[in-house]
Scaffold this motif. Sequence first.
Motif, PDB file in Angstrom:
ATOM      1  N   ALA A   1      -3.724 -11.728  28.746  1.00 29.41           N
ATOM      2  CA  ALA A   1      -2.373 -11.279  28.403  1.00 29.41           C
ATOM      3  C   ALA A   1      -2.151 -11.212  26.895  1.00 29.41           C
ATOM      4  O   ALA A   1      -1.316 -10.436  26.418  1.00 29.41           O
ATOM      5  CB  ALA A   1      -1.343 -12.211  29.037  1.00 29.41           C
ATOM      6  N   THR A   2      -2.877 -12.009  26.129  1.00 35.61           N
ATOM      7  CA  THR A   2      -2.676 -12.011  24.676  1.00 35.61           C
ATOM      8  C   THR A   2      -3.158 -10.729  24.019  1.00 35.61           C
ATOM      9  O   THR A   2      -2.628 -10.309  22.993  1.00 35.61           O
ATOM     10  CB  THR A   2      -3.395 -13.215  24.033  1.00 35.61           C
ATOM     11  OG1 THR A   2      -4.803 -13.106  24.288  1.00 35.61           O
ATOM     12  CG2 THR A   2      -2.864 -14.517  24.604  1.00 35.61           C
ATOM     13  N   THR A   3      -4.148 -10.085  24.623  1.00 36.48           N
ATOM     14  CA  THR A   3      -4.699  -8.839  24.057  1.00 36.48           C
ATOM     15  C   THR A   3      -4.463  -7.631  24.960  1.00 36.48           C
ATOM     16  O   THR A   3      -4.853  -6.519  24.613  1.00 36.48           O
ATOM     17  CB  THR A   3      -6.214  -8.983  23.823  1.00 36.48           C
ATOM     18  OG1 THR A   3      -6.868  -9.266  25.071  1.00 36.48           O
ATOM     19  CG2 THR A   3      -6.507 -10.099  22.834  1.00 36.48           C
ATOM     20  N   SER A   4      -3.853  -7.868  26.126  1.00 35.72           N
ATOM     21  CA  SER A   4      -3.637  -6.803  27.115  1.00 35.72           C
ATOM     22  C   SER A   4      -4.947  -6.093  27.464  1.00 35.72           C
ATOM     23  O   SER A   4      -4.993  -4.875  27.620  1.00 35.72           O
ATOM     24  CB  SER A   4      -2.602  -5.788  26.603  1.00 35.72           C
ATOM     25  OG  SER A   4      -1.361  -6.402  26.381  1.00 35.72           O
ATOM     26  N   SER A   5      -5.990  -6.883  27.595  1.00 36.36           N
ATOM     27  CA  SER A   5      -7.299  -6.299  27.883  1.00 36.36           C
ATOM     28  C   SER A   5      -7.880  -6.881  29.169  1.00 36.36           C
ATOM     29  O   SER A   5      -7.490  -7.959  29.620  1.00 36.36           O
ATOM     30  CB  SER A   5      -8.261  -6.549  26.718  1.00 36.36           C
ATOM     31  OG  SER A   5      -8.505  -7.946  26.561  1.00 36.36           O
TER      32      SER A   5
ATOM     33  N   LEU B   1     -16.677  -1.326  32.860  1.00 40.37           N
ATOM     34  CA  LEU B   1     -15.969  -2.520  32.422  1.00 40.37           C
ATOM     35  C   LEU B   1     -16.930  -3.696  32.280  1.00 40.37           C
ATOM     36  O   LEU B   1     -16.834  -4.481  31.329  1.00 40.37           O
ATOM     37  CB  LEU B   1     -14.849  -2.853  33.412  1.00 40.37           C
ATOM     38  CG  LEU B   1     -13.898  -3.982  32.986  1.00 40.37           C
ATOM     39  CD1 LEU B   1     -13.161  -3.621  31.705  1.00 40.37           C
ATOM     40  CD2 LEU B   1     -12.899  -4.266  34.112  1.00 40.37           C
ATOM     41  N   ALA B   2     -17.868  -3.808  33.222  1.00 35.89           N
ATOM     42  CA  ALA B   2     -18.847  -4.889  33.162  1.00 35.89           C
ATOM     43  C   ALA B   2     -19.729  -4.765  31.925  1.00 35.89           C
ATOM     44  O   ALA B   2     -20.093  -5.767  31.301  1.00 35.89           O
ATOM     45  CB  ALA B   2     -19.704  -4.892  34.421  1.00 35.89           C
ATOM     46  N   ALA B   3     -20.058  -3.536  31.556  1.00 34.82           N
ATOM     47  CA  ALA B   3     -20.976  -3.316  30.439  1.00 34.82           C
ATOM     48  C   ALA B   3     -20.288  -3.361  29.082  1.00 34.82           C
ATOM     49  O   ALA B   3     -20.874  -3.809  28.092  1.00 34.82           O
ATOM     50  CB  ALA B   3     -21.680  -1.968  30.617  1.00 34.82           C
ATOM     51  N   SER B   4     -19.025  -2.899  29.019  1.00 23.90           N
ATOM     52  CA  SER B   4     -18.380  -2.685  27.718  1.00 23.90           C
ATOM     53  C   SER B   4     -17.132  -3.512  27.462  1.00 23.90           C
ATOM     54  O   SER B   4     -16.589  -3.467  26.359  1.00 23.90           O
ATOM     55  CB  SER B   4     -18.020  -1.204  27.563  1.00 23.90           C
ATOM     56  OG  SER B   4     -19.151  -0.385  27.727  1.00 23.90           O
ATOM     57  N   GLY B   5     -16.658  -4.245  28.466  1.00 24.52           N
ATOM     58  CA  GLY B   5     -15.409  -4.976  28.279  1.00 24.52           C
ATOM     59  C   GLY B   5     -15.528  -6.076  27.246  1.00 24.52           C
ATOM     60  O   GLY B   5     -16.634  -6.388  26.795  1.00 24.52           O
ATOM     61  N   PRO B   6     -14.400  -6.649  26.782  1.00 21.96           N
ATOM     62  CA  PRO B   6     -13.017  -6.375  27.193  1.00 21.96           C
ATOM     63  C   PRO B   6     -12.521  -4.998  26.740  1.00 21.96           C
ATOM     64  O   PRO B   6     -12.898  -4.526  25.668  1.00 21.96           O
ATOM     65  CB  PRO B   6     -12.205  -7.480  26.515  1.00 21.96           C
ATOM     66  CG  PRO B   6     -13.200  -8.537  26.148  1.00 21.96           C
ATOM     67  CD  PRO B   6     -14.468  -7.790  25.850  1.00 21.96           C
ATOM     68  N   MET B   7     -11.678  -4.401  27.598  1.00 25.36           N
ATOM     69  CA  MET B   7     -11.137  -3.075  27.316  1.00 25.36           C
ATOM     70  C   MET B   7      -9.707  -3.003  27.842  1.00 25.36           C
ATOM     71  O   MET B   7      -9.377  -3.678  28.824  1.00 25.36           O
ATOM     72  CB  MET B   7     -11.978  -1.977  27.996  1.00 25.36           C
ATOM     73  CG  MET B   7     -13.467  -2.036  27.716  1.00 25.36           C
ATOM     74  SD  MET B   7     -14.407  -0.937  28.803  1.00 25.36           S
ATOM     75  CE  MET B   7     -14.031   0.638  28.070  1.00 25.36           C
ATOM     76  N   ASN B   8      -8.881  -2.182  27.203  1.00 23.00           N
ATOM     77  CA  ASN B   8      -7.580  -1.889  27.791  1.00 23.00           C
ATOM     78  C   ASN B   8      -7.707  -0.658  28.674  1.00 23.00           C
ATOM     79  O   ASN B   8      -8.775  -0.030  28.756  1.00 23.00           O
ATOM     80  CB  ASN B   8      -6.497  -1.738  26.715  1.00 23.00           C
ATOM     81  CG  ASN B   8      -6.788  -0.604  25.741  1.00 23.00           C
ATOM     82  OD1 ASN B   8      -7.337   0.433  26.133  1.00 23.00           O
ATOM     83  ND2 ASN B   8      -6.422  -0.781  24.474  1.00 23.00           N
TER      84      ASN B   8
END
Length: 351
Positions: free
Chosen positions: A79-83, A40-47
Amino acid sequence: MELNEAKLNELLGKVVTEMGAAANGPLILLGDKLGLFKSLAASGPMNSTELADETNTAERYVREWLSAQAASGYVSYDATTSSFSMTPEQAAVFGDEKSPVFMTGAFYAITSVYNDAPKMEKAFKSGEGVAWGDHSTCLFCGTEKFFSPSYENNLVNHWIPSLDGVEAKLKNGAKVADIGCGHAASTIIMAKAYPNSTFIGYDYHPKSIEHARESAAAAGLDNISFEVALAKDFPGSDYDFIAFFDCLHDMGDPIGACAHVKKALKPDGTCMIVEPFANDTLEENLNPVGRAFYAFSTTLCTPCSLNQEVGLALGAQAGEKRLREVATAGGFSRFRRATETPFNLILEARA
């Protein structure tokens, strides 16, 4: 007795926070072991689906895990992107094992505390100690994982340069002992940084010494060795530099350990004592850092000392004044605070 509702609600709020922290502890371990924080730290934002796919895990579990971390403030939610994503600060604490503030190792050690609660219940009733080696094995890997980032970032760059003349000796070639070396994170860091010097790590826990030898071999180091020995009778003499890393307070007879170190050092040699940061009085240590160290001290440090000869039981919050008394009683005449971090005191003792 009538309850003060405001004070009661304040206390209950703290307890609910503690409940969440305790329940989330195992989830931090899962996040570390499964690579969830790192990815998550390397590739976020992610769902949740994207993170599950990247880490080869099940989406429904990952979704709930992410929700718990977001509620804890350990990851961020849009919340706008659910990510989900991690700020640089969140990544430094949970997603980057090389960061000086990487904290997940503490949660491995906390697992040991819970596993070993029955042993501590018996110790509270009997007054007897609990040996370091009798704790569950996650304590040893957790201790290494917790302390290593700070050692990696501070030992060579800041702590050793703060000592009088030690850095020059190590660069030219010195004889060094690391007492209570454990898994040898500190010994290996020094051996890599100062190839002209010779390093010997001593610890009374045989399995830790086995692990240390394996780690040194994997690092390809030929200026380092390890032996099982007590701090009061490790072999050798004419050492230029001897160090204790976060272990003197765990020893049953720290005065005896200091006395033996003084005899083993050259007349112009130096002893470095790295200890958990603490002020000299209880009231000064009633803060988040003191709280954590007092808790670990109750279940790990104090019982370890009480299990050994003398059983002085300094505790993890001994403070500079008490440590000075120990070093002076062991024969050192010069003692000073060389430097400090939010989590450690770095103390220098000389003849």
